[in-house]
Design an enzyme around this catalytic site. Structure first.
Site, PDB file in Angstrom:
ATOM      1  N   SER A  49     -24.966  52.099 -43.120  1.00 51.22           N
ATOM      2  CA  SER A  49     -25.763  52.114 -44.267  1.00 51.22           C
ATOM      3  C   SER A  49     -27.276  52.572 -43.914  1.00 51.22           C
ATOM      4  CB  SER A  49     -25.727  50.910 -44.756  1.00 51.22           C
ATOM      5  OG  SER A  49     -24.640  50.270 -45.176  1.00 51.22           O
TER       6      SER A  49
HETATM    7  N1  SAH Z   1     -22.166  47.163 -43.037  1.00 50.81           N
HETATM    8  C1  SAH Z   1     -21.880  48.406 -42.510  1.00 50.81           C
HETATM    9  C2  SAH Z   1     -21.553  49.448 -43.575  1.00 50.81           C
HETATM   10  C3  SAH Z   1     -20.132  49.791 -43.366  1.00 50.81           C
HETATM   11  S1  SAH Z   1     -19.466  51.031 -44.514  1.00 50.81           S
HETATM   12  C4  SAH Z   1     -23.056  48.807 -41.653  1.00 50.81           C
HETATM   13  O1  SAH Z   1     -24.048  47.706 -41.466  1.00 50.81           O
HETATM   14  O2  SAH Z   1     -23.377  49.902 -41.537  1.00 50.81           O
HETATM   15  C5  SAH Z   1     -18.617  50.001 -45.198  1.00 50.81           C
HETATM   16  C6  SAH Z   1     -17.265  49.269 -44.670  1.00 50.81           C
HETATM   17  O3  SAH Z   1     -16.418  48.565 -45.581  1.00 50.81           O
HETATM   18  C7  SAH Z   1     -16.392  50.265 -44.118  1.00 50.81           C
HETATM   19  O4  SAH Z   1     -16.209  50.198 -42.698  1.00 50.81           O
HETATM   20  C8  SAH Z   1     -14.796  49.915 -44.757  1.00 50.81           C
HETATM   21  O5  SAH Z   1     -13.805  50.234 -44.057  1.00 50.81           O
HETATM   22  C9  SAH Z   1     -15.069  48.340 -45.169  1.00 50.81           C
HETATM   23  N2  SAH Z   1     -14.290  48.087 -46.239  1.00 50.81           N
HETATM   24  C10 SAH Z   1     -13.939  48.717 -47.277  1.00 50.81           C
HETATM   25  N3  SAH Z   1     -13.039  47.771 -47.889  1.00 50.81           N
HETATM   26  C11 SAH Z   1     -12.782  46.716 -47.466  1.00 50.81           C
HETATM   27  C12 SAH Z   1     -12.341  45.372 -47.423  1.00 50.81           C
HETATM   28  N4  SAH Z   1     -11.305  45.152 -48.526  1.00 50.81           N
HETATM   29  N5  SAH Z   1     -12.511  44.349 -46.439  1.00 50.81           N
HETATM   30  C13 SAH Z   1     -13.183  44.584 -45.360  1.00 50.81           C
HETATM   31  N6  SAH Z   1     -13.892  45.777 -45.221  1.00 50.81           N
HETATM   32  C14 SAH Z   1     -13.812  46.671 -46.110  1.00 50.81           C
END
Ligand code: SAH
Length: 219
Positions: A49
């Site tokens: 993010s």
């Molecule tokens: N919080 C992260 C952002 C990652 S992007 C950071 O600090 O950078 C969002 C993430 O959500 C991705 O890795 C994706 O694989 C995950 N995601 C999407 N759907 C999901 C679900 N149902 N359960 C767990 N993770 C999920």
């Protein structure tokens, strides 16, 4: 300093962000972008993010050091580490096993002992593990965009009086029209809902990622 000039005033949030070196969460080839205020690819079609969004979401959660926080979408663990500096405990769920593994390595490397991470489908909330429930949570943060509304299982796992922050895309799935929303649980089945700001997140997807979704190499 950049976040401060962009209007982030919460000193606790700024301190937490300052204490988490973002380059550890980004593939080496892209680490020169670690301190730009942009989202960066982390492989498997996912992104870390944008710092301003991490700051706004963290601030909107109004976290205290007594809180137990659930995060959906660990990625490589950046947001979870920022939360871990503010909360008592952080529980985080990622559906891509390779990202979950990288996140665990990052938590170890940074010596963060108050984060518990699992690879599972976060749309179902935190599962009972060895007969132990962690729900309800004081705070929930969803870092992938739900369609229409956040999963009911997550609102169920929120403490009464608790706050959940989640990006929500319209029912037609138009990713350009997502809104970051704040849900405050007023009673067992009533919530007050407010808009925070427009955002752009990867979609929240059901089930653990299958092997063929994981084969694409991490950048
Ligand atoms: N919080 C992260 C952002 C990652 S992007 C950071 O600090 O950078 C969002 C993430 O959500 C991705 O890795 C994706 O694989 C995950 N995601 C999407 N759907 C999901 C679900 N149902 N359960 C767990 N993770 C999920």
């Amino acid at each position: 300093m950049d976040l401060r000039t962009k209007g982030v005033q919460d000193i606790n949030v700024l301190n937490a962000i300052e204490r988490v070196p973002r380059h550890h969460f980004i593939p080496d080839a892209l680490s020169d972008q670690a301190y730009e205020d942009i989202a960066v690819p982390i492989g498997l079609g996912q992104t870390i993010s944008q710092p301003i969004v991490v700051a706004k979401m963290t601030g909107a959660l109004e976290i205290s050091d007594r809180h137990k926080v659930l995060e959906i979408g660990t990625g490589t663990g950046y947001q979870a580490c920022v939360l871990s500096k503010l909360a008592r405990r952080v529980y985080t769920i990622e559906r891509h096993k390779p990202l979950h593994v990288i996140a665990e390595q990052n938590f170890d490397m940074l010596g963060l002992r108050n984060i518990t991470a699992i690879c599972a489908d976060g749309m179902r909330g935190w599962p009972r593990i060895h007969g132990i429930d962690q729900a309800p949570f004081d705070r929930i943060i969803v870092t992938a965009a739900a369609r229409g509304k956040p999963p009911a299982a997550l609102l169920d796992q929120l403490h009464i009086g608790g706050i959940m922050i989640a990006p929500v895309a319209p029912d037609n799935g138009d990713a350009g029209a997502q809104m970051l929303k704040r849900y405050k649980k007023e009673s067992q089945d009533t919530y007050s809902i407010s808009d925070i700001m427009p955002v752009r997140f990867v979609p929240l997807l059901p089930d653990i990622a299958k092997e063929d979704e994981n084969v694409r190499e991490i950048a």
